[in-house]
Write an enzyme that holds these catalytic residues in place. Structure first.
Site, PDB file in Angstrom:
ATOM      1  N   TRP A 124      -3.337  -2.691  -1.311  1.00 48.14           N
ATOM      2  CA  TRP A 124      -3.015  -4.082  -1.609  1.00 48.14           C
ATOM      3  C   TRP A 124      -3.800  -4.882  -0.583  1.00 48.14           C
ATOM      4  CZ3 TRP A 124       0.131  -8.223   0.425  1.00 48.14           C
ATOM      5  CH2 TRP A 124       0.624  -9.102  -0.532  1.00 48.14           C
ATOM      6  N   LYS A 175      12.408 -16.089  -9.754  1.00 45.49           N
ATOM      7  CA  LYS A 175      12.104 -15.105 -10.813  1.00 45.49           C
ATOM      8  C   LYS A 175      11.096 -15.705 -11.794  1.00 45.49           C
ATOM      9  CE  LYS A 175      13.414 -12.365  -9.205  1.00 45.49           C
ATOM     10  NZ  LYS A 175      14.337 -12.046  -8.124  1.00 45.49           N
ATOM     11  N   LYS A 220       5.886  -4.714  -4.060  1.00 42.81           N
ATOM     12  CA  LYS A 220       7.325  -4.471  -4.062  1.00 42.81           C
ATOM     13  C   LYS A 220       7.913  -4.538  -2.665  1.00 42.81           C
ATOM     14  CE  LYS A 220      11.350  -3.505  -5.661  1.00 42.81           C
ATOM     15  NZ  LYS A 220      12.081  -4.681  -6.155  1.00 42.81           N
ATOM     16  N   HIS A 275      17.006 -38.615  -4.703  1.00 42.44           N
ATOM     17  CA  HIS A 275      16.353 -38.810  -3.406  1.00 42.44           C
ATOM     18  C   HIS A 275      14.874 -38.439  -3.454  1.00 42.44           C
ATOM     19  CE1 HIS A 275      20.237 -39.687  -1.714  1.00 42.44           C
ATOM     20  NE2 HIS A 275      20.693 -38.608  -2.316  1.00 42.44           N
ATOM     21  N   GLU A 277       7.508 -15.964 -10.142  1.00 39.64           N
ATOM     22  CA  GLU A 277       6.776 -14.708  -9.924  1.00 39.64           C
ATOM     23  C   GLU A 277       6.413 -14.018 -11.229  1.00 39.64           C
ATOM     24  OE1 GLU A 277       8.885 -11.810  -7.469  1.00 39.64           O
ATOM     25  OE2 GLU A 277      10.782 -12.589  -8.165  1.00 39.64           O
ATOM     26  N   GLU A 290      17.166 -18.830  -6.886  1.00 37.26           N
ATOM     27  CA  GLU A 290      16.844 -17.446  -7.263  1.00 37.26           C
ATOM     28  C   GLU A 290      16.244 -17.401  -8.679  1.00 37.26           C
ATOM     29  OE1 GLU A 290      16.252 -14.691  -6.137  1.00 37.26           O
ATOM     30  OE2 GLU A 290      16.627 -13.232  -7.708  1.00 37.26           O
ATOM     31  N   ASN A 339      -2.017   2.383   5.921  1.00 35.82           N
ATOM     32  CA  ASN A 339      -1.131   1.255   5.596  1.00 35.82           C
ATOM     33  C   ASN A 339      -0.904   0.479   6.879  1.00 35.82           C
ATOM     34  OD1 ASN A 339      -0.801   2.242   3.051  1.00 35.82           O
ATOM     35  ND2 ASN A 339       1.340   2.840   3.285  1.00 35.82           N
ATOM     36  N   GLY A 340      -0.903  -0.831   6.809  1.00 33.79           N
ATOM     37  CA  GLY A 340      -0.646  -1.617   8.009  1.00 33.79           C
ATOM     38  C   GLY A 340      -1.858  -2.465   8.372  1.00 33.79           C
ATOM     39  N   CYS A 370       0.822  -1.214   0.000  1.00 37.36           N
ATOM     40  CA  CYS A 370       0.000   0.000   0.000  1.00 37.36           C
ATOM     41  C   CYS A 370       0.859   1.268   0.000  1.00 37.36           C
ATOM     42  CB  CYS A 370      -0.876   0.042   1.241  1.00 37.36           C
ATOM     43  SG  CYS A 370      -1.870  -1.414   1.454  1.00 37.36           S
ATOM     44  N   ARG A 414       4.886  -0.514  -6.450  1.00 30.89           N
ATOM     45  CA  ARG A 414       4.849  -1.288  -5.204  1.00 30.89           C
ATOM     46  C   ARG A 414       3.828  -2.410  -5.268  1.00 30.89           C
ATOM     47  NH1 ARG A 414       7.085   1.841  -1.029  1.00 30.89           N
ATOM     48  NH2 ARG A 414       5.929   0.663   0.498  1.00 30.89           N
TER      49      ARG A 414
HETATM   50  C1  F6R Z   1      11.613 -11.345  -5.519  1.00 35.37           C
HETATM   51  C2  F6R Z   1      11.535 -10.251  -4.577  1.00 35.37           C
HETATM   52  C3  F6R Z   1      11.224 -10.559  -3.159  1.00 35.37           C
HETATM   53  C4  F6R Z   1      12.058  -9.671  -2.216  1.00 35.37           C
HETATM   54  C5  F6R Z   1      11.615  -9.886  -0.765  1.00 35.37           C
HETATM   55  C6  F6R Z   1      12.454  -9.097   0.200  1.00 35.37           C
HETATM   56  O1  F6R Z   1      11.937 -10.916  -6.794  1.00 35.37           O
HETATM   57  O2  F6R Z   1      11.700  -9.116  -4.935  1.00 35.37           O
HETATM   58  O3  F6R Z   1      11.405 -11.896  -2.876  1.00 35.37           O
HETATM   59  O4  F6R Z   1      13.389  -9.990  -2.384  1.00 35.37           O
HETATM   60  O5  F6R Z   1      10.274  -9.501  -0.621  1.00 35.37           O
HETATM   61  O6  F6R Z   1      12.367  -7.722  -0.027  1.00 35.37           O
HETATM   62  P1  F6R Z   1      13.409  -6.720   0.562  1.00 35.37           P
HETATM   63  O7  F6R Z   1      14.723  -7.022  -0.075  1.00 35.37           O
HETATM   64  O8  F6R Z   1      12.901  -5.365   0.175  1.00 35.37           O
HETATM   65  O9  F6R Z   1      13.456  -6.941   2.041  1.00 35.37           O
END
Ligand code: F6R
Length: 606
Positions: free
Chosen positions: A74, A485, A601, A504, A488, A481, A98-99, A2, A27
């Protein structure tokens, strides 16, 4: 997550609010709205979907007021709908929140019994009603807010309008960022510094349990105990240009391609070649304290966690102390066995991730020094930690993290070299590792040149129903990682395993419908990796092999050759190739690259 924006000044608030909301779109959100004060009434407009939809609706509405608040929501309590979108009004009070108001149900019931009606499923509307309820008995709006917030368990960033107080906006914070900036005869409020870019060069960072009363010509900050408090100033580093796409189609593509420069910035001024070590100004621990460290704990979420995992593989052999890597949402609640000689490092791009913040508090409570590896300057984590290393990677707008990952790994390696040089690592070896870091930007440029080849492979793999990434040694965290990607961005079910683990259990998943992204790197486990690859081939899975060494392959397999690199660079090189793969798969599937579904974000709630 948010976003909050507020404006009070001498111009119409509407357009300023909408620009702010647009700046915070990255975000992630599902609905948006604004409210402005028009003489003695508040006018609100809300809509489900993006800010452009809100702009369309606003074409047929009048918002003339010079004070207003806006929000991108959000969904947490209640589905995305116009009724659940902010701002929420109850009586004389209109607010954006927010929260999470954790004990809202208790007050909702009590307020309903007192005759109040609710129109949404949100905790935020209950908060508006609670403040309005207090305002019925307390003439001073700030005291009414304080009385209400003292009853709240949970977190809040709030911007509040009172219909009969047209010349003020009240704001309050607990564990949810809020900035206030004054410029001439206007005051701006935002939960994200990007929304303030171009409006002001400095902002006041509201602290937990502080309330500010903003008027066009000034603002005052008070504690909940009703005394004026000191203000912490943040320099706004985001500029309007820095949040543009620079001719790239998507922020994600821009951020992938920026990595040679962002890593360069992470390294800048931190390499001491003559002494073969790093120079890290913000660690705030003496060499003696650091020498006493017997183990390290890296903590993060998602990509930040994987950056920690890759760094563990690279650093344990040179620092020669145990490193554990912890998922923040688990670590914060676990009974952890600590001996007091640990150094902890929390890793976070945004510096606002709620679970990671909770870990900082938990570690500090246990007397463990906490360093932050953080990108956003002045963020909550950056201010809470005992010391740290800023990434200086620049704004990361795409929800999927890319350049933050490579800078996080780089920053952790700088820290590792520093600690290793205090221990057994000799001058020559220290210098050689620093050279490996210095070479990173150039070698990433080489990988970026093979984008076209990766794009062709992406088009083929985007058609597969299931995917798996496999790697050994330091390419295992990289496989995690890459798969994150892919998940998501493409929404294709995908998993990652250490290649040696396949027999296994996961081998049962292999079939011609399964696409396997195989990371085959030069290194001590190279031969074993070839044998694991043969196991995958035997089960006729479709193969895309990323490799920086020679490998025999059949004509149905895709092999993408990556540049040979040093040990320190290898993981980042393979990750960059994986970022490009995920990006082009998302394009092939026509996905919303910069704002994948269901994601935000920065995750400021638990
Ligand atoms: C994946 C991604 C998330 C962030 C995670 C932590 O592409 O962006 O997995 O890495 O939410 O976010 P930060 O680094 O802002 O604490």
């Amino acid at each position: 997550m948010c976003g909050i924006i507020g404006y009070i000044g001498t111009k119409r608030a509407r357009d300023i609010l909408l620009t702010g909301l647009k700046r915070m779109e990255y975000r992630g959100y599902d609905s948006a709205g604004i409210a402005t004060i028009e003489e003695d009434k508040v006018v609100s407009t809300r809509s489900v979907g993006n800010v452009s939809g809100l702009v369309e609706i606003l074409k047929s509405k009048t918002h003339k007021g010079m004070a207003g608040i806006g929000h991108t929501r959000w969904a947490t309590h209640g589905a995305p709908s116009e009724a659940n979108a902010h701002p929420h009004t109850s009586g004389k009070v209109t607010l954006v929140h927010n929260g999470i108001f954790e004990n809202y149900q208790e007050y909702k019931t009590a307020l309903e019994q007192a005759g109040r009606k609710f129109h949404s499923q949100t905790d935020s509307e209950v908060l508006a009603a609670l403040i309005d309820f207090e305002y019925e008995n307390e003439i001073n709006p700030r005291i009414a807010i304080t009385n209400a917030l003292k009853k709240v368990r949970g977190t809040f960033g709030l911007a509040i309008l009172f219909e009969d107080q047209p010349d003020m906006i009240a704001v309050a914070r607990r564990s949810s960022p809020l900035l206030i900036a004054k410029n001439g005869s206007a005051v701006f409020i935002a939960s994200d510094q990007y929304a303030l870019a171009g409006h002001a060069s400095n902002a006041t960072v509201l602290q937990d349990d502080e309330i500010a009363i903003c008027r066009a010509d000034n603002f005052e900050v008070f504690s909940m105990n009703d005394y004026p408090v000191g203000k912490e100033i943040l320099k706004i580093t985001a500029s309007e240009e820095s949040i543009g796409k620079d001719g790239y189609e998507h922020f994600m593509q821009k951020e992938i391609f920026e990595q040679p420069q962002s890593i360069q910035r992470t390294l800048s001024g931190r390499i001491n070649k003559p002494l073969g070590t790093s120079q890290l100004g913000g660690i705030n621990l003496t060499p003696k304290q650091l020498r006493g460290v017997k183990s390290m704990i890296f903590v993060g979420c998602g990509t930040a966690y994987y950056a920690g995992l890759l760094a563990k593989y690279l650093l344990e052999p040179i620092v020669k102390i145990p490193i554990s890597v912890e998922v923040a949402s688990e670590f914060r609640y676990r009974s952890v066995a600590l001996n007091g000689n640990e150094l902890s490092v929390v890793i976070s791009q945004s510096g606002e991730t709620a679970d990671t913040i909770a870990c900082v508090e938990e570690l500090q409570l246990k007397g463990i020094p906490v360093l932050g590896v953080v990108n956003v300057v002045g963020s909550s984590i950056a201010r809470l930690v005992d010391g740290g290393i800023y990434l200086h990677a620049g704004p990361e707008i795409s929800v999927a993290s890319t350049k933050a990952f490579s800078s996080q790994v780089t920053a952790l390696l700088l820290l590792g070299i520093y600690l290793a040089r205090q221990r057994d690592l000799n001058l020559g070896d220290g210098q050689e590792l620093l050279e490996q870091l210095e070479a990173l930007p150039k070698i990433i440029e080489e990988v970026l040149k093979i984008e076209k080849e990766i794009k062709v492979a992406a088009r083929k793999f985007a058609k597969l129903p299931h995917l798996m990434a496999l790697g050994r040694d330091l390419l295992y965290p990289v496989s995690l990682e890459i798969v994150l990607k892919i998940k998501e961005l493409t929404y294709i079910p995908a998993s990652a395993y250490p290649a040696g683990e396949m027999k296994h259990g996961p081998n049962a998943l292999l079939s011609p419908e399964m696409g396997v992204i195989y990371l085959h790197g030069e290194g001590p486990l190279s031969e074993k990796s070839v044998s694991n690859l043969a196991e995958v081939r035997a089960r006729k899975a479709q193969l895309l092999i990323f490799t920086d060494t020679e490998i025999d392959a059949s004509k149905d397999e895709i092999v993408i050759k990556l540049p040979k690199s040093s040990h320190f660079a290898q993981g980042i090189i393979f990750t960059v190739a994986g970022q490009l793969l995920a990006y082009h798969m998302a394009i092939a599937l026509d996905r919303n690259v910069d704002k994948p579904r269901n994601l935000a974000k920065s995750v400021t709630v638990e």
